[in-house]
Scaffold this motif. Structure first.
Motif, PDB file in Angstrom:
ATOM      1  N   GLU A   1      23.969  32.135  18.045  1.00 13.83           N
ATOM      2  CA  GLU A   1      22.439  32.165  18.099  1.00 13.83           C
ATOM      3  C   GLU A   1      21.925  31.654  18.530  1.00 13.83           C
ATOM      4  O   GLU A   1      21.338  31.321  19.677  1.00 13.83           O
ATOM      5  CB  GLU A   1      22.500  33.245  17.101  1.00 13.83           C
ATOM      6  CG  GLU A   1      20.795  33.702  17.520  1.00 13.83           C
ATOM      7  CD  GLU A   1      20.526  34.468  16.296  1.00 13.83           C
ATOM      8  OE1 GLU A   1      21.003  34.387  15.453  1.00 13.83           O
ATOM      9  OE2 GLU A   1      19.424  35.888  16.705  1.00 13.83           O
ATOM     10  N   GLN A   2      22.561  30.026  17.784  1.00  9.34           N
ATOM     11  CA  GLN A   2      21.483  29.113  17.517  1.00  9.34           C
ATOM     12  C   GLN A   2      21.597  28.413  19.428  1.00  9.34           C
ATOM     13  O   GLN A   2      20.638  27.573  19.605  1.00  9.34           O
ATOM     14  CB  GLN A   2      21.647  27.928  16.538  1.00  9.34           C
ATOM     15  CG  GLN A   2      21.081  26.039  16.271  1.00  9.34           C
ATOM     16  CD  GLN A   2      21.822  26.043  15.451  1.00  9.34           C
ATOM     17  OE1 GLN A   2      21.975  26.443  14.481  1.00  9.34           O
ATOM     18  NE2 GLN A   2      21.510  24.283  15.616  1.00  9.34           N
TER      19      GLN A   2
ATOM     20  N   ASN B   1      20.089  30.037  21.683  1.00  6.99           N
ATOM     21  CA  ASN B   1      19.042  30.172  22.077  1.00  6.99           C
ATOM     22  C   ASN B   1      18.578  29.147  23.238  1.00  6.99           C
ATOM     23  O   ASN B   1      17.610  28.183  23.342  1.00  6.99           O
ATOM     24  CB  ASN B   1      18.412  29.621  21.022  1.00  6.99           C
ATOM     25  CG  ASN B   1      18.106  32.039  20.980  1.00  6.99           C
ATOM     26  OD1 ASN B   1      18.373  32.031  21.105  1.00  6.99           O
ATOM     27  ND2 ASN B   1      17.877  32.316  19.035  1.00  6.99           N
ATOM     28  N   GLU B   2      18.835  27.826  22.825  1.00  7.83           N
ATOM     29  CA  GLU B   2      18.537  26.797  22.780  1.00  7.83           C
ATOM     30  C   GLU B   2      19.462  25.915  24.544  1.00  7.83           C
ATOM     31  O   GLU B   2      18.810  25.540  25.280  1.00  7.83           O
ATOM     32  CB  GLU B   2      19.567  25.200  22.070  1.00  7.83           C
ATOM     33  CG  GLU B   2      19.377  24.815  20.184  1.00  7.83           C
ATOM     34  CD  GLU B   2      20.162  24.576  19.561  1.00  7.83           C
ATOM     35  OE1 GLU B   2      19.598  23.641  18.478  1.00  7.83           O
ATOM     36  OE2 GLU B   2      21.029  23.959  19.812  1.00  7.83           O
TER      37      GLU B   2
ATOM     38  N   THR C   1      16.889  28.370  26.443  1.00 13.57           N
ATOM     39  CA  THR C   1      15.310  27.330  26.494  1.00 13.57           C
ATOM     40  C   THR C   1      15.361  26.074  27.561  1.00 13.57           C
ATOM     41  O   THR C   1      14.118  26.256  28.226  1.00 13.57           O
ATOM     42  CB  THR C   1      14.725  27.881  25.180  1.00 13.57           C
ATOM     43  OG1 THR C   1      14.955  28.718  24.196  1.00 13.57           O
ATOM     44  CG2 THR C   1      13.222  26.411  24.661  1.00 13.57           C
TER      45      THR C   1
ATOM     46  N   SER D   1      14.329  33.868  22.838  1.00  9.67           N
ATOM     47  CA  SER D   1      15.378  34.103  20.920  1.00  9.67           C
ATOM     48  C   SER D   1      15.461  35.322  21.360  1.00  9.67           C
ATOM     49  O   SER D   1      14.980  36.619  22.225  1.00  9.67           O
ATOM     50  CB  SER D   1      13.910  34.324  20.581  1.00  9.67           C
ATOM     51  OG  SER D   1      13.870  34.653  18.842  1.00  9.67           O
ATOM     52  N   ILE D   2      16.939  35.307  21.371  1.00 15.13           N
ATOM     53  CA  ILE D   2      17.887  36.521  21.648  1.00 15.13           C
ATOM     54  C   ILE D   2      18.052  37.465  20.757  1.00 15.13           C
ATOM     55  O   ILE D   2      18.039  37.290  19.342  1.00 15.13           O
ATOM     56  CB  ILE D   2      19.864  35.923  22.201  1.00 15.13           C
ATOM     57  CG1 ILE D   2      19.768  35.411  21.523  1.00 15.13           C
ATOM     58  CG2 ILE D   2      19.383  34.670  23.408  1.00 15.13           C
ATOM     59  CD1 ILE D   2      21.663  35.362  21.628  1.00 15.13           C
TER      60      ILE D   2
ATOM     61  N   PHE E   1      17.576  38.713  25.720  1.00 14.09           N
ATOM     62  CA  PHE E   1      16.528  38.198  25.608  1.00 14.09           C
ATOM     63  C   PHE E   1      15.465  38.526  27.064  1.00 14.09           C
ATOM     64  O   PHE E   1      15.818  39.084  27.812  1.00 14.09           O
ATOM     65  CB  PHE E   1      16.945  36.998  25.418  1.00 14.09           C
ATOM     66  CG  PHE E   1      17.503  36.291  27.148  1.00 14.09           C
ATOM     67  CD1 PHE E   1      19.155  37.001  27.210  1.00 14.09           C
ATOM     68  CD2 PHE E   1      16.573  36.188  27.981  1.00 14.09           C
ATOM     69  CE1 PHE E   1      19.838  35.743  28.382  1.00 14.09           C
ATOM     70  CE2 PHE E   1      17.398  34.979  29.561  1.00 14.09           C
ATOM     71  CZ  PHE E   1      18.871  35.377  29.337  1.00 14.09           C
TER      72      PHE E   1
END
Lengths: 244, 244
Positions: B27-28, B31-32, B35, B43-44, B63
């Motif tokens: 997930e991180q 998101n990165e 973004t 933020s998914i 998202f």
């Protein structure tokens, strides 16, 4: 006594089989683990010096030892001293003059192609991802020309230093399972880069850039440039070796 | 607009899907990358929060973005910003109120067991190695009891905090390909650790420690201790999700 070991490995993290000044190799890891286990300097002789990134389910090596450890127990003790990407499958005593490279044998290699639009990260280490649709029937038709005794000069690296480039292929099959195309070859021996050049050539056939019958021209020309490119190492797995 | 992505990953190097204070997660990473690509904080919301070591061929996330990049082009641009063990397979625009976790769907999971004496290093990251012979027919017979609507309390972690432990399994099949036993389950949803506990239970059946019919007792008891152990995470792959 002389001991034979059958070795499986994920080659992703190694600079191939053969010991070399830079980079960690399978041979080195096995020598270190055997030397530690048997408490004497051990130096193995391997059957196939696979390249960096190439995998194996059953490469073969032998070594001599004065140890009295039963040969068939060595595999288990050895695996406790090896990283989890190298696993000795089997060990046994062999004749003192048995050499895995010079004994008559049948070697089997497999090249795997992931044939779909998007890469599959769970298969990225042991398949070559190829985006465009490949015609498996045509690839299989081309592979059939490999069977028999041929001069494989066109299908070997110019770097290969060998007396003869004549080899015999016993079986050559191409088949698809889900998204993965398997090219499986069994022969009495393979020249340097031979399986990867065959794979690169069959991919050209599958992509429609070369007719299956063109395999005859490639053989006749005895010229590396007639065949397709050398397919990437990570798609290649050495399946095993049968000795007579 | 709301965008859906279908994500494949090799979970070996991640602390699972969900963002957490310690350890890198899928997930991180998504998101990165999003973004960075879309130049706004993204933020998914994911469909399945897979555990550390679990893989996926098609997890789903959505998202919201104000970007005008065509939704179907996002996957390609995103993959250039992701490591090679995470690959977005597909992206498209969806309804603004579509939520991947609450929409009606069919989820498919697969648990893979390498059933042979010696480990195979090329399969070590996505199969669970089990030494003793397993009876696939008995495992398949036991799996058939899973089909239908049941209270899966006995097959879920006591840690799972959910209102209802009733789920519906549509298909449950066990089959063997070469050395690998596949347990494939499709259902309307799975509780925390449910597939891994089912796998651990079917292994007990396959090993002859439990009769297939005992599945009925496990259901009836509504007690986690009646089922088998939780099989290791790395054998599990989330195959995909179909939405109605």
């Amino acid at each position: 006594m002389r001991v034979m070991i059958v070795v499986a490995y994920d080659g992703s993290n190694y600079s191939g089989w053969q010991i070399q000044p830079n980079g960690v190799t399978i041979e080195q890891k096995l020598n270190e683990a055997l030397t530690d286990l048997l408490q004497e300097p051990i130096s193995i002789m391997g059957a196939s010096r696979t390249d960096a990134g190439v995998h194996s389910l059953g490469n073969v090596a032998v070594f001599d030892t004065t140890s009295r450890m039963p040969a068939d127990k060595i595999s288990f003790a050895l695996n406790q001293r090896l990283p989890d990407d190298i696993v000795v499958q089997y060990s046994c005593q062999v004749e003192d003059d048995f050499h895995p490279r010079y004994a008559a044998c049948r070697k089997t290699y497999e090249y795997k192609i992931l044939n779909r639009k998007m890469p599959d990260p769970t298969k990225r280490k042991d398949t070559f991802h190829y985006y465009y649709d490949l015609d498996v029937d045509k690839m299989n038709e081309a592979a059939a020309y490999l069977i028999g005794q041929h001069d494989f000069t066109s299908f070997s690296s110019v770097k290969a230093q060998v007396k003869s480039r004549v080899r015999t292929i016993y079986t050559a099959k191409v088949y698809k399972e889900d998204d993965v195309i398997h090219i499986r070859l069994t022969g009495d021996g393979f020249l340097y880069n031979m399986v990867r050049i065959i794979a690169g050539t069959l991919i050209k056939v599958g992509a429609g850039e070369m007719e299956p019958m063109y395999m005859l021209e490639i053989f006749r020309g005895r010229n590396r440039e007639l065949a397709g490119p050398t397919a990437p190492a990570h798609g290649l797995t050495m399946i095993g070796i049968e000795y007579e």
